[in-house]
Scaffold this motif. Structure first.
Motif, short mmCIF file in Angstrom:
data_model
loop_
_atom_site.label_atom_id
_atom_site.label_comp_id
_atom_site.label_asym_id
_atom_site.label_seq_id
_atom_site.Cartn_x
_atom_site.Cartn_y
_atom_site.Cartn_z
N ILE A 1 -4.34 -26.29 35.31
CA ILE A 1 -3.67 -25.43 36.31
C ILE A 1 -4.32 -25.63 37.66
N LEU A 2 -5.64 -25.62 37.69
CA LEU A 2 -6.37 -25.78 38.95
C LEU A 2 -6.15 -27.18 39.53
N ALA A 3 -6.17 -28.19 38.66
CA ALA A 3 -5.95 -29.56 39.13
C ALA A 3 -4.55 -29.73 39.71
N ARG A 4 -3.57 -29.18 39.04
CA ARG A 4 -2.19 -29.31 39.53
C ARG A 4 -2.00 -28.54 40.83
N ALA A 5 -2.61 -27.36 40.92
CA ALA A 5 -2.52 -26.58 42.16
C ALA A 5 -3.14 -27.35 43.32
N GLY A 6 -4.25 -28.06 43.04
CA GLY A 6 -4.88 -28.85 44.09
C GLY A 6 -3.96 -29.94 44.60
N LEU A 7 -3.24 -30.60 43.70
CA LEU A 7 -2.29 -31.64 44.11
C LEU A 7 -1.16 -31.07 44.94
N ILE A 8 -0.69 -29.88 44.55
CA ILE A 8 0.38 -29.23 45.33
C ILE A 8 -0.13 -28.85 46.71
N ALA A 9 -1.33 -28.28 46.76
CA ALA A 9 -1.90 -27.86 48.04
C ALA A 9 -2.08 -29.04 48.98
N ARG A 10 -2.43 -30.20 48.45
CA ARG A 10 -2.62 -31.39 49.29
C ARG A 10 -1.34 -31.80 50.00
N ARG A 11 -0.20 -31.47 49.40
CA ARG A 11 1.08 -31.90 49.96
C ARG A 11 1.74 -30.81 50.81
N CYS A 12 1.02 -29.72 51.03
CA CYS A 12 1.51 -28.67 51.92
C CYS A 12 1.09 -28.98 53.35
N THR A 13 1.98 -28.76 54.30
CA THR A 13 1.62 -28.99 55.70
C THR A 13 1.06 -27.73 56.36
N LYS A 14 1.28 -26.57 55.75
CA LYS A 14 0.84 -25.31 56.33
C LYS A 14 -0.28 -24.68 55.51
#
Length: 426
Positions: A321-334
């Protein structure tokens, strides 16, 4: 000839998070059914598990609906939930129902709400909003940092009588989110000192109250007519748990008593399960382990599935869960969506780690449900909402093309939440 306008790709929620949710659902149904021996009365085997399945289904609906809500609305929700949660926690302190030696729940429209579970989600929403609004060129402004510490202090104070793990959980979440938000290291050092001073002050106040003749002699009448002082009872409980935790005597040499029954039965369950487990539904300790279907379900999972699959395997699922959240956060511009998705992931994973550490004896005994697995309505609903927030961010904040990035800038995100992702990884 005019260039054809880029068409925004249909958005969908992150399938990997959905997969993790489904895995946790399956584990929850199987293991709660294995652990509900204490709830089965009069041969009624199926009613408890049917109720649990219905709770999980309601949680699924919460996750799905939340995932379809644009993440910008969670700022509004934070402003609404902060005062509502404070009122809820104060109401529990004054009029709540006693559960496991402390006032933890209160009936609201026929539903027994557990305030600590609501507070966990609220504090993540609040901190994500504060830290996103407080972004400066190189970090977070002092006002934002102070507001985060104040939030942690208020919520920890209102949950103090329910145990110390909630306070540690809030501190852990706040530190992780401030790191993600880009808070400078010297400010983090000051925050650690503030938390340390607050902790020492609370411990000193607890000792003074415990030793005070006034409080020791004073008795409080609770609803069931029993005479006792709730604060002194909780203080003695914490003291005995810490003394037992730091006692160097091997557990197998200690006599099983009411005070250590949970730890001993949990240890027996895990030892019985061994490396490969005894198989789902074959638990020996489920009928003897208090709270086997909630706070101590991890012991039953290890007994049924073994150390490798049940113990390490489930731990890896939560870490995913934490690893996937990190990948999602990396692709956020805000900053705001990045803080939201990471905050919810940190909250879920830290709670899971606390639960596991308590069950295996690495941490003193305290009550923390295993997210989306333990039996309990409020916990399932709040964790489902947290997963829904993560899915919302993956649906509306993750951008792949220039056209999609333009769409995000025009999506109506409030001006005060337009700060760029502080991780600088997008």
């Amino acid at each position: 000839m005019m260039k054809e306008e880029a068409v925004e790709k249909p958005r969908r929620s992150d399938p990997y998070i959905w997969g993790i949710i489904i895995i946790l659902y399956i584990v929850s149904v199987v293991e709660v059914y294995s652990a509900i021996s204490r709830e089965i009365t009069g041969g009624d085997v199926y009613t408890p598990i049917i109720k649990h399945v219905l709770l999980l289904f309601s949680g699924f609906l919460i996750t799905y609906v939340t995932s379809r809500v644009h993440y910008k609305w969670f700022k509004v929700m934070a402003y609404l939930m902060i005062p509502a949660t404070i009122v809820l926690l104060v109401s529990i302190l004054l009029w709540g129902d006693t559960l496991n030696g402390a006032k933890r729940t209160i009936p609201v429209m026929g539903i027994s709400l557990q305030g600590s579970e609501v507070a966990k989600v609220t504090i993540v929403l609040a901190m994500a909003t504060v830290l996103a609004k407080s972004q400066i060129k190189r970090g977070v402004n002092t006002k934002g940092v102070v507001l985060v510490v104040v939030l942690v202090t208020i919520f920890s104070g209102l949950l103090f009588t329910q145990g110390l793990t909630n306070t540690l959980l809030f501190i852990g979440i706040s530190v992780c989110m401030m790191l993600i938000g880009g808070v400078e290291w010297y400010k983090l050092g000051i925050i650690f000192l503030v938390y340390l001073v607050l902790a020492l002050a609370v411990m000193q106040a607890k000792d003074i109250l415990t030793e005070s003749e006034l409080f020791n002699k004073q008795e409080q009448t609770v609803q069931d007519g029993e005479k006792k002082d709730v604060l002194i009872q909780r203080s003695s409980t914490w003291k005995s748990r810490l003394e037992d935790f730091f006692d160097s005597t091997p557990e197998y040499e200690k006599e099983t008593t009411d005070a250590n029954r949970q730890e001993h039965r949990a240890a027996m369950a895990m030892a019985h399960g061994g490396i490969t487990g005894v198989g789902p539904g074959n638990s020996r300790e489920a009928s003897r382990l208090p709270l086997a279907f909630s706070d101590y379900i991890y012991a039953i999972i290890i007994e049924d599935l073994g150390f490798v699959v049940g113990g390490v395997g489930l731990l890896l699922v939560y870490l995913m869960i934490l690893a996937r959240a990190g990948l999602i956060a990396r692709r956020c511009t805000k900053a705001f969506p990045a803080l939201l998705v990471m905050g919810m992931a940190v909250m879920i994973v830290l709670q899971a780690l606390f639960n596991m550490a308590i069950v295996v004896g690495v941490f003193p005994v305290s009550g923390q449900p295993l997210p989306l697995i333990s039996k309990g309505g409020t916990s399932i609903w709040m964790m489902s909402f947290a997963f829904g927030v993560m899915l919302s961010v993956s649906r509306y904040a993750v951008k792949d093309t220039g056209a999609n990035i333009k769409s995000e800038r025009e999506s109506g995100l409030p001006e005060d939440l337009q700060a760029a992702n502080p991780t600088n990884l997008a």
